[in-house]
Motif scaffolding. Structure first.
Motif, PDB file in Angstrom:
ATOM      1  N   LEU A 185       0.615  -1.558  -0.500  1.00  0.00           N
ATOM      2  CA  LEU A 185       0.001   0.216   0.000  1.00  0.00           C
ATOM      3  C   LEU A 185       1.048   0.963   0.056  1.00  0.00           C
ATOM      4  O   LEU A 185       0.523   2.256   0.475  1.00  0.00           O
ATOM      5  CB  LEU A 185      -0.992   0.169   0.988  1.00  0.00           C
ATOM      6  CG  LEU A 185      -1.949  -1.500   1.382  1.00  0.00           C
ATOM      7  CD1 LEU A 185      -2.896  -0.947   3.209  1.00  0.00           C
ATOM      8  CD2 LEU A 185      -2.829  -0.975  -0.381  1.00  0.00           C
ATOM      9  N   GLN A 218      -0.943   3.898  -2.191  1.00  0.00           N
ATOM     10  CA  GLN A 218      -2.243   4.892  -1.369  1.00  0.00           C
ATOM     11  C   GLN A 218      -1.688   5.694  -0.690  1.00  0.00           C
ATOM     12  O   GLN A 218      -2.177   6.780  -0.277  1.00  0.00           O
ATOM     13  CB  GLN A 218      -2.838   3.668  -1.281  1.00  0.00           C
ATOM     14  CG  GLN A 218      -3.326   3.085  -2.261  1.00  0.00           C
ATOM     15  CD  GLN A 218      -2.586   1.973  -2.951  1.00  0.00           C
ATOM     16  OE1 GLN A 218      -1.435   2.018  -2.522  1.00  0.00           O
ATOM     17  NE2 GLN A 218      -2.939   2.025  -3.830  1.00  0.00           N
ATOM     18  N   HIS A 231       0.152   9.140  -1.318  1.00  0.00           N
ATOM     19  CA  HIS A 231      -1.374  10.190  -1.704  1.00  0.00           C
ATOM     20  C   HIS A 231      -1.870  10.421  -0.619  1.00  0.00           C
ATOM     21  O   HIS A 231      -1.876  11.726  -0.405  1.00  0.00           O
ATOM     22  CB  HIS A 231      -1.849   8.979  -2.297  1.00  0.00           C
ATOM     23  CG  HIS A 231      -3.581   9.166  -2.931  1.00  0.00           C
ATOM     24  ND1 HIS A 231      -3.188  10.943  -4.106  1.00  0.00           N
ATOM     25  CD2 HIS A 231      -4.223   9.478  -2.142  1.00  0.00           C
ATOM     26  CE1 HIS A 231      -4.648  11.685  -3.991  1.00  0.00           C
ATOM     27  NE2 HIS A 231      -5.716  10.776  -3.317  1.00  0.00           N
ATOM     28  N   ASN A 233      -6.836  -0.493  -3.977  1.00  0.00           N
ATOM     29  CA  ASN A 233      -7.680   0.512  -4.719  1.00  0.00           C
ATOM     30  C   ASN A 233      -8.055   1.148  -4.313  1.00  0.00           C
ATOM     31  O   ASN A 233      -9.825   1.985  -4.435  1.00  0.00           O
ATOM     32  CB  ASN A 233      -8.146   1.322  -6.894  1.00  0.00           C
ATOM     33  CG  ASN A 233      -7.218   0.762  -6.637  1.00  0.00           C
ATOM     34  OD1 ASN A 233      -5.695   2.209  -6.690  1.00  0.00           O
ATOM     35  ND2 ASN A 233      -6.581   0.437  -8.020  1.00  0.00           N
ATOM     36  N   GLU A 245      -9.057   4.028   0.889  1.00  0.00           N
ATOM     37  CA  GLU A 245      -9.476   5.868   0.651  1.00  0.00           C
ATOM     38  C   GLU A 245     -10.916   5.095   0.725  1.00  0.00           C
ATOM     39  O   GLU A 245     -11.891   5.367   1.786  1.00  0.00           O
ATOM     40  CB  GLU A 245      -8.705   5.824  -0.591  1.00  0.00           C
ATOM     41  CG  GLU A 245      -9.335   7.861   0.108  1.00  0.00           C
ATOM     42  CD  GLU A 245      -8.402   8.539  -1.227  1.00  0.00           C
ATOM     43  OE1 GLU A 245      -8.758   9.584  -0.560  1.00  0.00           O
ATOM     44  OE2 GLU A 245      -8.500   8.179  -2.206  1.00  0.00           O
TER      45      GLU A 245
END
Length: 357
Positions: free
Chosen positions: A188, A191, A194, A282, A285
């Motif tokens: 991850l 992610q 991000h 994906n 979040e």
């Protein structure tokens, strides 16, 4: 009878082999000292940092020191403990049952290895299987006490070193186990990178002490005003500081859950209704956004699960552990002899370089 009164003038040894054990045993130490007992520490192996001992905490350095001091009871948050120590041996667990299996496919948490006289279990889902083992094996006693490591979660103190009153964003705690197969850390990264860049949440990160150094370094490099990477032997302040956790299969997620706070898991090996589990990077979040709303059905499922895992929210589990140990000492209960465990005991003696009988 209140067996806490029996603490006075008794001696209690804290046996640790990992740094996280300090935080598990210190609440028991506080209960002992408050009731007139004595405490010493024995640090086994190179994984324990002696610098984490506090100035007032007293250490025994050798097995000879232990035999000379003659503890009435030894507390250990471990699977194994030397059976040649004086006094009774009390198992208090180093974590919750996260459903991890050994090489033979058996639950590694629910095992009796012939070392302990007393197991202090955390809640019904630990007590019931250990009571069954007690009836089957007969060489130890089981008492449900709750887990001392969680006492500070319920002490009413809300501010921690990681509290930031000036930052009103929701706080996300990210934790991961070290196993390459189970860890979210290698899977991850993009992610989490991000998340650290968007600044939607205030992020705290903490990894298992056995996490590969290259992964630790990689995540440390993400540190900014949105993400703080923390290395500590005491996760309790972190758990208290966050609103939601992102985790994998690490048992630390259960410590977070007993606060009645949501946990999003990535590829958990025992997904259930008390967790928001995802298998697609994906979708992480989206699951976190849902968790921050504290959905009613999820919170109801968390409460039901916690009643089985650890129903105690009074912060008194360490007192119950001490009470159970003292009761055992005063009962003179006759148990079956422990198994000889010749190979295991030989390995333990070799590790500690102790050959006296």
């Amino acid at each position: 009878m209140n067996y806490l009164t029996a603490t006075k003038n008794k001696k209690y040894l804290m046996y640790i082999s990992q740094n996280y054990s300090y935080a598990i045993l210190r609440p028991i130490q506080a209960a002992i000292l408050a009731n007139g007992g004595e405490v010493r520490w024995f640090l086994q192996g190179v994984a324990v940092n002696p610098n984490f001992l506090k100035k007032e905490e007293k250490r025994l350095n050798t097995i000879e020191d232990i035999h000379e001091w003659k503890p009435d009871a030894t507390f250990a948050p471990a699977n194994l403990i030397p059976t040649f120590f004086p006094g009774i041996k009390v198992g208090v667990f180093h974590g919750f049952d996260a459903g991890k299996l050994d090489k033979k496919g058996n639950n590694d948490h629910l095992k009796a290895r012939g070392c302990f006289d007393l197991y202090c279990t955390q809640g019904p889902n630990t007590t019931i299987p250990f009571k069954a083992l007690q009836r089957k094996l007969g060489y130890f006693k089981v008492t449900e006490t709750g887990w001392p490591a969680l006492d500070r979660l319920f002490d009413g103190i809300t501010e921690t070193p990681y509290t930031n009153k000036s930052d009103t964003r929701p706080t996300l705690l990210i934790c991961s186990t070290f196993s390459k197969r189970l860890s979210l850390a290698p899977k991850l990264y993009e992610q989490i990178k991000h998340f650290s860049e968007t600044g939607k949440w205030r992020i705290l990160m903490q990894f298992h002490p056995k996490m590969p150094t290259e992964l630790v370094s990689k995540y440390k490099a993400l540190s900014n005003q949105n993400l703080t990477f923390i290395e500590t032997d005491d996760v309790v302040p972190l758990l208290k500081s966050a609103d939601v956790m992102l985790c994998d299969t690490s048992s630390v997620l259960l410590m977070f859950l007993v606060q009645r706070k949501p946990v999003v898991t990535f590829c958990n090996n025992a997904p259930a209704e008390h967790l928001l589990n995802v298998t697609d990077p994906n979708k992480v979040e989206e699951a976190l956004e849902q968790a921050f709303t504290y959905p009613k059905t999820l919170m109801k499922n968390i409460e039901s699960y916690c009643q089985e895992l650890h129903p105690y929210t009074d912060g008194q589990s360490s007192q119950r552990v001490l009470n159970a140990a003292n009761e055992f000492l005063q009962s003179n209960e006759k148990l079956k002899p422990k198994p000889l465990n010749v190979i295991r005991n030989f390995k333990m003696r070799k590790k500690l370089n102790y050959w006296k009988w």
